[in-house]
Design an enzyme around this catalytic site. Structure first.
Site, PDB file in Angstrom:
ATOM      1  CG  HIS A   1       9.416   3.379  -6.806  1.00  0.00           C
ATOM      2  ND1 HIS A   1       9.064   2.483  -5.823  1.00  0.00           N
ATOM      3  CD2 HIS A   1       8.600   4.449  -6.627  1.00  0.00           C
ATOM      4  CE1 HIS A   1       8.084   2.986  -5.092  1.00  0.00           C
ATOM      5  NE2 HIS A   1       7.785   4.183  -5.557  1.00  0.00           N
TER       6      HIS A   1
ATOM      7  CG  HIS B   1      17.178   4.243   1.459  1.00  0.00           C
ATOM      8  ND1 HIS B   1      17.157   5.618   1.362  1.00  0.00           N
ATOM      9  CD2 HIS B   1      17.685   3.785   0.291  1.00  0.00           C
ATOM     10  CE1 HIS B   1      17.634   5.977   0.180  1.00  0.00           C
ATOM     11  NE2 HIS B   1      17.956   4.889  -0.486  1.00  0.00           N
TER      12      HIS B   1
ATOM     13  N   GLY C   1      14.381   7.686  -8.255  1.00  0.00           N
ATOM     14  CA  GLY C   1      13.631   8.702  -8.992  1.00  0.00           C
ATOM     15  C   GLY C   1      13.643  10.070  -8.349  1.00  0.00           C
TER      16      GLY C   1
ATOM     17  CD  GLU D   1       5.952   4.902   0.299  1.00  0.00           C
ATOM     18  OE1 GLU D   1       6.932   5.628   0.059  1.00  0.00           O
ATOM     19  OE2 GLU D   1       4.931   4.892  -0.410  1.00  0.00           O
TER      20      GLU D   1
ATOM     21  CG  LEU E   1      -2.266  -0.711   1.070  1.00  0.00           C
ATOM     22  CD1 LEU E   1      -2.063  -2.189   0.769  1.00  0.00           C
ATOM     23  CD2 LEU E   1      -3.121  -0.534   2.327  1.00  0.00           C
ATOM     24  CG  ASP E   2       2.111   5.041  -2.914  1.00  0.00           C
ATOM     25  OD1 ASP E   2       3.341   5.002  -2.912  1.00  0.00           O
ATOM     26  OD2 ASP E   2       1.448   6.088  -3.133  1.00  0.00           O
ATOM     27  CB  ALA E   3       2.252   7.336   0.319  1.00  0.00           C
TER      28      ALA E   3
END
Length: 597
Positions: free
Chosen positions: A396, A331, A400, A303, A265-267
């Site tokens: 990504h 990270h 990006g 995320e 699940l994005d953001a």
């Protein structure tokens, strides 16, 4: 919701709470459209329920037929729950019958979290053809590498033919240029046949700006909040029950219809939800229920920038019950240790010391003040299994989020020893590791942001926005034009480079070996192993013990010799057993690694 084939007919259903009349208009080969009026369904909880939908079953309509809805006497609109937009986001929807797909994975049980090694890929740039069918031809090399699960970046329908996927506007529709839902099914079935699981990155925090017809049907969005990418999705305001149903049914459908093994699940920090039952927790429970019925392991990964341990705390202990969460802290600390970068969101990280903190405590910020957020940030997570945190040295976003989309340490080339440190710090960590496509052989192609919008004003806005985003930092080389086809083409992978370059092949050999060590070493496979992390200058040493066996991981991020006797360690990034010998051959890097800073 949407179009469902029922024998020789198709049932159409749509949520449009403010409409007085709803019609479905089906295109026919003779050019004369078939128009059928839908009738209101019985409200589920009272005569004024906003959950009521409109539906009709139309004889003689089946897979391959195209259709639109008309609300009152307005425009013809694509289906919010369309499974396929064959002519793009501005065209009609197409009836798809996924129940006829000849699946061969009846014995597939999924991949449990403790065996998960993720590999993030973008379908459009993973191969020159940019399709699911072309990607099938690359599965064998992923099996050989040692990853267990593919994480596919968003594939729901977006404008044009090239996009990262986060500008999608139809949550249920699989991008036609990739091969549509049946192409996706072929890819998943082929992956399962080779022992690989498949996750999908889904976006429930916003919809893209071009071709989005959902607000014309109902209050899918809210004006109460906003996101950096557009209007916020309405999961807590009036009529939000139906919006939740739309999204949760979508999540479950990926599992039941396309046999997916997990969702990312994005953001979710951009999903504002003050309700007593968080939307993400409700969705996770529904997906886990569907997985139990299918007798498969299906994972929900998240995320989130919130560092909120409730996300990966079990429901019985007051959490959301999600299986894993991305750890940007790992990270960021690793990147600072490798590169010394301190701009933007790296400013709040010290490098090696913070990397050690993340290994000890899952993430760095656990309630202390964050310069990036300007406040106290995060919560304690020591009670949570390390494996419920996903760690990576590239993805990504972090590739990006540079002007040209350059990969980590691209200037140093495949021979840069820091790439080996990054690999060891990710693949031999106690977290669930994730690779970004091409990382395993030091792919030189960048991964910049790219779009294919048809609206010239929107294209200019995106171009100006990218230039503005990087104007505050002294970047070299300009900013890649997100609308240029060349920007997209330059991002396409070329794994054949390992056949032409010893250096790239050596990187691939290292990744294979590290994944083998992770898979076979008796300490690294024990989630309950004791762990002791120490830092001496730029050297981080991790000792892990289990059942009388000890592993030692030594990462030297400095430019000086770590002062270790050659009889104790052969390389600065390795695993040792109790005899002091290296566990597995790490040739051709059997000498000490020196990292220039």
């Amino acid at each position: 919701m949407g179009a469902t084939v029922v024998g020789d007919a198709t049932r159409f259903e749509v949520w449009a709470p403010d409409a007085d009349r709803v019609h479905v208009v089906v295109e026919r080969s003779d050019g004369d459209p078939l128009t059928v009026e839908l009738t209101p369904t019985e409200p589920t909880d009272g005569p004024t329920s906003s959950d009521a939908t409109w539906s009709a079953t139309v004889d003689g309509v089946g897979a391959g037929d195209r259709y639109r809805f008309r609300l009152d006497e307005g425009d013809l609109l694509a289906d919010p729950a369309s499974r396929l937009q064959p002519d793009g986001v501005h065209g009609p929807s197409e009836v798809v019958d996924v129940t006829t797909f000849p699946w061969t994975d009846a014995g597939w049980a999924g991949v449990p979290l403790d065996a998960t090694v993720l590999y993030e890929l973008h379908v459009g740039t993973f191969t020159p053809d940019g399709t699911f069918d072309a990607a099938i031809g690359q599965l064998d090399r992923l099996v050989d590498l040692g990853v267990t699960t593919i994480e596919v970046m968003p594939v729901n329908a977006f404008p044009g033919h090239r996009n990262w996927g986060y500008d999608g506007v139809f949550a249920y529709a699989t991008q036609a240029s990739y091969g549509g839902p049946l192409g996706f099914a072929r890819f998943v079935d082929a992956a399962h046949a080779k022992g690989l699981g498949v996750f999908l990155d889904v976006v429930y925090n916003h919809f893209g700006p071009e071709g989005n017809v959902l607000p014309r049907f109902g209050p899918y969005l809210t004006d109460d909040y906003s996101t950096p990418w557009g209007g916020a999705v309405n999961v807590s305001g009036r009529h939000s029950d139906s919006v939740r149903r739309y999204l949760i049914a979508n999540a479950v459908g990926w599992v039941t219809d396309l046999h997916l093994d997990g969702l990312r699940l994005d953001a979710v920090h951009a999903i504002v939800d003050p309700t007593a039952r968080p939307f993400v927790a409700e969705l996770t429970a529904a997906v886990h229920h569907a997985a139990a019925e299918a007798q498969r392991d299906v994972l929900v990964t998240i995320e989130s920038s919130s560092n909120d341990a409730r996300i990966v705390t079990d429901v019985g202990s007051g959490g959301w019950g999600c299986d894993a969460v991305w750890s940007d802290d790992v990270h960021h600390a690793l990147r600072v240790a490798l590169t010394g970068e301190r701009h933007e969101y790296y400013a709040g990280y010290s490098g090696v010391d913070d990397l050690a903190e993340a290994w000890r405590h899952r993430w760095v910020y656990r309630g202390q003040h964050s310069t990036g957020f300007g406040r106290r940030h995060g919560s304690d997570a020591d009670h949570v299994d390390h494996r419920r945190f996903i760690a990576f040295s590239q993805n990504h976003d972090h590739n990006g989020n540079t002007p040209l989309g350059n990969r980590l340490l691209h200037d140093g080339g495949p021979g840069d020893p820091r790439l080996r440190l990054a690999a060891a710090a990710t693949l031999l960590a106690p977290f669930t590791p994730m690779l970004f496509m091409g990382e395993e052989y030091a792919e030189p192609a960048p991964f910049p942001y790219f779009v294919d919008h048809g609206d010239p004003d929107l294209v200019r806005a995106v171009q100006e926005g990218r230039r503005r985003e990087f104007s505050g930092v002294d970047w070299e080389g300009g900013v890649a034009d997100p609308a240029a086809e060349s920007t997209y083409r330059e991002a396409v992978l070329d794994p054949s480079i390992v056949e032409r370059s010893d250096e790239h092949r050596h990187v691939l050999d290292l990744y294979r070996e590290l994944l083998r060590i992770r898979r076979e070493h008796p300490v690294l496979t024990d989630a309950d192993a004791e762990q002791d992390v120490t830092v001496d200058g730029f050297v981080m040493t991790v000792r892990r013990r289990s059942n009388g066996t000890e592993s030692i991981l030594i990462l030297n991020f400095g430019d000086e010799d770590a002062g270790l006797e050659s009889s104790d360690v052969e390389v600065h990034a390795t695993v040792l057993d109790t005899s002091g010998a290296t566990h597995g051959a790490l040739a051709p890097w059997s000498a000490r690694l020196r990292v220039a800073r």
